[in-house]
Design a protein around this motif. Structure first.
Motif: not given
Length: 669
Positions: A105-109, A111-119, A310-318
């Motif tokens: 579930k964590f992985v899906q959420d 990547y969905m977040k990164i997807f929504e962020n347009g990356h 880079a993946l962590l950055m792409a989420t926009g989370d701190p």
RNA sequence: AGCGGGGUGGGGCAGCCAGGAAGCCCGCCGGGCUCAUAACCCGGAGGUCCGAGGUUCAAAUCCUCGCCCCGCUACCA
């Protein structure tokens, strides 16, 4: 003590298609355990997480070949790894697996977040597809003829003959590695992570990092300089985490991009299990001061300095980027690469059947490939265990304990240093402990050992020089201070070695009268008013015989033992005899005293047969005796010969006996 | 090919970044000790620091060129 902050310690996730070998162990899992133990005795707040990486093509293919369900296969291997970790005293706070609900579930959420962020974007690709196995074939699952040199067994990623890098589509006459049939080219759509978009931020993050090593920095910055490329994050595998993107119904997340997120999801799962708290993990991962230590092999560095951040950055989370990378080079086996197919190497499950975990842990740290590839050799095992661990350190412990017991009744009062030599030992203790502290912090565990040995040798030298066994009578004060100094050195050495050999260190600290559960670094500087030792102490280590261990390994594997020639056998004088007398040896549970008539004479054997035979059962039995053994002292009398018996895996023991009647003294051969 | 690491007594390595009498462990030779698991301690022999050139009062250490080994090179886990 200065607290550095929270620590998340992790290691590369073992891939669940087999039990790791010794090289995997020291590179990741064991190193992570050692570091965590070090942090804890220093009073730091640390959690250690990892897990089995169980998705991906290799496992899918292996399951296919075995006709098993992939989940079934990884269940089995995961539990083997868990047992192995326990055997080696590698204590994770959460050793999990990628096929679990929290992670999925964590992985899906994520990547969905990164997807929504347009990356993330879609791209069409051509790939080889095996119609027989219904499988898209990654690079290494295709072989064929090299277009450059004509080598017929080139792999899809590189030709081993000419060294040129290839793509599977370049291969002439490609073949599926699973079934051997020629695959077809198919177009597929994959999802790509826009890695180049993070070049600037990565460059800044890496070059400003105060925790990455120069080496890791340079290597990573170089890669950025060469230009990053978008990376595809989906695969056509069935065995994996379904990609959550719209239009990605047939795709799963590529294992690489999924398993790394385990570093985060395993912390999340840890707090859910421990405190039932869904969000506690954020207090760790979203805290800029949380330190994250990764223990990985050298090939894995860019993944942890570039792709994962880079993946962590792409989420926009701190997320925290206070990363420490404890990368090791490779451990080879007697100069060659570990190889399951060629039976080169030792695997962790086998290792545990051969020697206690601390012997391996010490040897592996001794060999830890920190600056260049190193090689496991039997000589190194011999040296590390017999010389350093046993003869120098173990023997020092034994000398100290014996002296305290013999001359001070097991109780030693505090004493000040009295001689220049004692002062030198204490000075060495201070120096060594400071250096060792730094080596642990810098993840240079290998350097810890010679430093501690320096202290151990100084302590051994002090005993020789000040001769407490003789001074105990003529100058008790001196002997007293000698022993107290040695005590301090031994305790310090034991604590410094604790992260590496935890079980043995705890045992030794117990002998020294330290009964606390918690081992603490600072205890090595304390001077207790009185030391009361445990009178039941035993030598902490035993010498090992390398040839025996090699033979044991051969037996484990069902291999033939070392070949011997007939001359070797003819040195053994085996005779038929009849048991004449048999009685239990007084004061022993196992030993029987047996007299055997071997024709011209009678011979005495002490044998550990009591659990298997009653003395009366033996009398009159025809047996096989080795008559020319060197006399061996057992308890207080000697045994002159040996009876041949067989022992099976269930621990049953049966004597060998001739088929039919034959005279006593008949030669066996 | 590119990038990285390395070439120091018989073997394994440290020293090199911040130049100033070549160090550690094993092995070998000799000695000491008996508290300790034939364990422990002390002493000795053994080196053109890959080669060539350069900088410097001084180079294993800095620079240049060359030779030789090994590893990594991202849709492999």
């Amino acid at each position: 003590m200065i607290k550095i902050g929270k620590w998340i310690v992790t290691s590369a996730w073992p891939y669940a298609h087999g039990v790791p070998h010794l090289g995997n162990l020291i590179g990741s899992l064991l190193s992570a355990d050692i570091f965590t133990r070090y942090l804890r005795i220093k009073g730091e707040d640390a959690i250690l997480v990892s897990g089995s990486d169980e998705h991906g093509t290799p496992i899918e293919v292996k399951a296919l070949q075995m006709g098993r369900d992939p989940k079934d296969l990884t269940d089995e291997i995961h539990s083997k790894i868990v047992n192995m970790l326990e055997g080696f005293n590698i204590k994770f706070d959460n050793y999990t697996r990628t096929h679990n609900d929290v992670h999925i579930k964590f992985v899906q959420d994520f990547y969905m977040k990164i997807f929504e962020n347009g990356h993330i974007f879609k791209k069409k690709d051509k790939m080889l597809y095996c119609e027989h196995d219904k499988l898209f074939l990654p690079d290494r699952f295709v072989v064929g003829t090299c277009p450059h040199c004509g080598y017929e067994h080139a792999r899809g990623d590189q030709c081993e003959n000419c060294g040129k890098l290839l793509t599977p589509l370049e291969l002439v006459e490609p073949k599926c590695i699973v079934c051997g049939e020629e695959p077809v080219v198919r177009e597929t759509t994959h999802f790509y992570f826009d890695l180049p978009a993070f070049e600037e931020r990565l460059r800044k993050m890496i070059s400003e990092s105060e925790t990455l090593t120069e080496n890791a920095k340079n290597f990573s910055l170089n890669m950025i300089k060469e230009g990053l490329r978008p990376r595809s994050i989906t695969r056509n595998n069935k065995w994996g985490i379904p990609a959550p993107f719209p239009g990605a119904e047939d795709l799963t997340i590529y294992v690489w991009f999924e398993a790394v997120l385990g570093y985060v999801s395993a912390v999340k799962e840890y707090f859910i299990k421990k405190e039932g708290d869904q969000d506690k993990w954020k207090e760790w991962w979203f805290d800029k001061d949380t330190n994250v230590a990764f223990f990985i092999g050298k090939d894995n560095i860019p993944f942890h300095t570039i792709i994962f951040p880079a993946l962590l950055m792409a989420t926009g989370d701190p997320y925290t980027f206070k990363f420490y990378i404890g990368a090791t080079e490779y451990l080879n086996f007697e100069g060659k690469k570990f190889s399951k197919t060629h039976k080169i190497g030792i695997w962790c499950d086998e290792a545990l059947k051969l020697l206690p975990p601390d012997y391996w842990r010490y040897t592996l740290v001794y060999l830890r490939p920190e600056t260049r590839d190193s090689s496991f050799t039997w000589e190194a095992l011999d040296y590390a265990v017999n010389e350093e661990l046993n003869n120098h350190f173990g023997n020092l412990v034994q000398r100290l304990l014996t002296l305290i017991k013999k001359y001070y009744g097991g109780r030693l009062q505090k004493a000040d240093v009295k001689t220049g030599d004692q002062k030198e030992v204490i000075k060495t203790l201070d120096e060594v402990s400071r250096k060792v502290d730094r080596f642990y912090m810098d993840m240079r565990f290998q350097k810890v050992l010679p430093e501690v040995m320096r202290l151990v040798k100084r302590a051994n030298a002090l005993i020789n020089k000040e001769r407490p066994w003789e001074k105990a009578k003529e100058n008790p004060d001196l002997a007293h201070s000698t022993l107290y100094t040695i005590y301090r050195a031994v305790k310090a050495a034991t604590i410094m070695l604790y992260p590496i050999i935890p079980e043995s260190s705890r045992k030794i600290l117990g002998y020294l009268g330290e009964n606390d559960e918690e081992v603490s670094w600072n205890a090595m500087y304390e001077e207790p008013e009185a030391v009361v030792i445990d009178p039941g102490f035993k030598p902490p280590f035993n010498r090992i015989n390398i040839e025996d261990i090699k033979n044991k390994l051969r037996l484990l594997r069902g291999d033939v033992m070392e070949r011997i020639d007939i001359g070797y056998l003819s040195k053994i004088d085996m005779r038929i005899g009849t048991v004449e007398k048999a009685e239990k040896k007084v004061g022993s549970k196992k030993i029987l005293r047996i007299s055997v008539d071997i024709g011209k004479r009678k011979i005495k054997v002490l044998a550990g047969l009591a659990p298997y035979y009653k003395p009366d059962e033996l009398v009159g039995k025809k047996v096989v005796v080795i008559t020319n053994m060197k006399p061996k002292k057992i308890i207080d009398e000697t045994s002159d010969a040996m009876l041949l018996a067989a022992i099976d895996d269930k621990g049953r023991v049966r004597l060998l006996t001739p088929d039919g009647d034959i005279d006593n003294g008949a030669k066996v051969g």
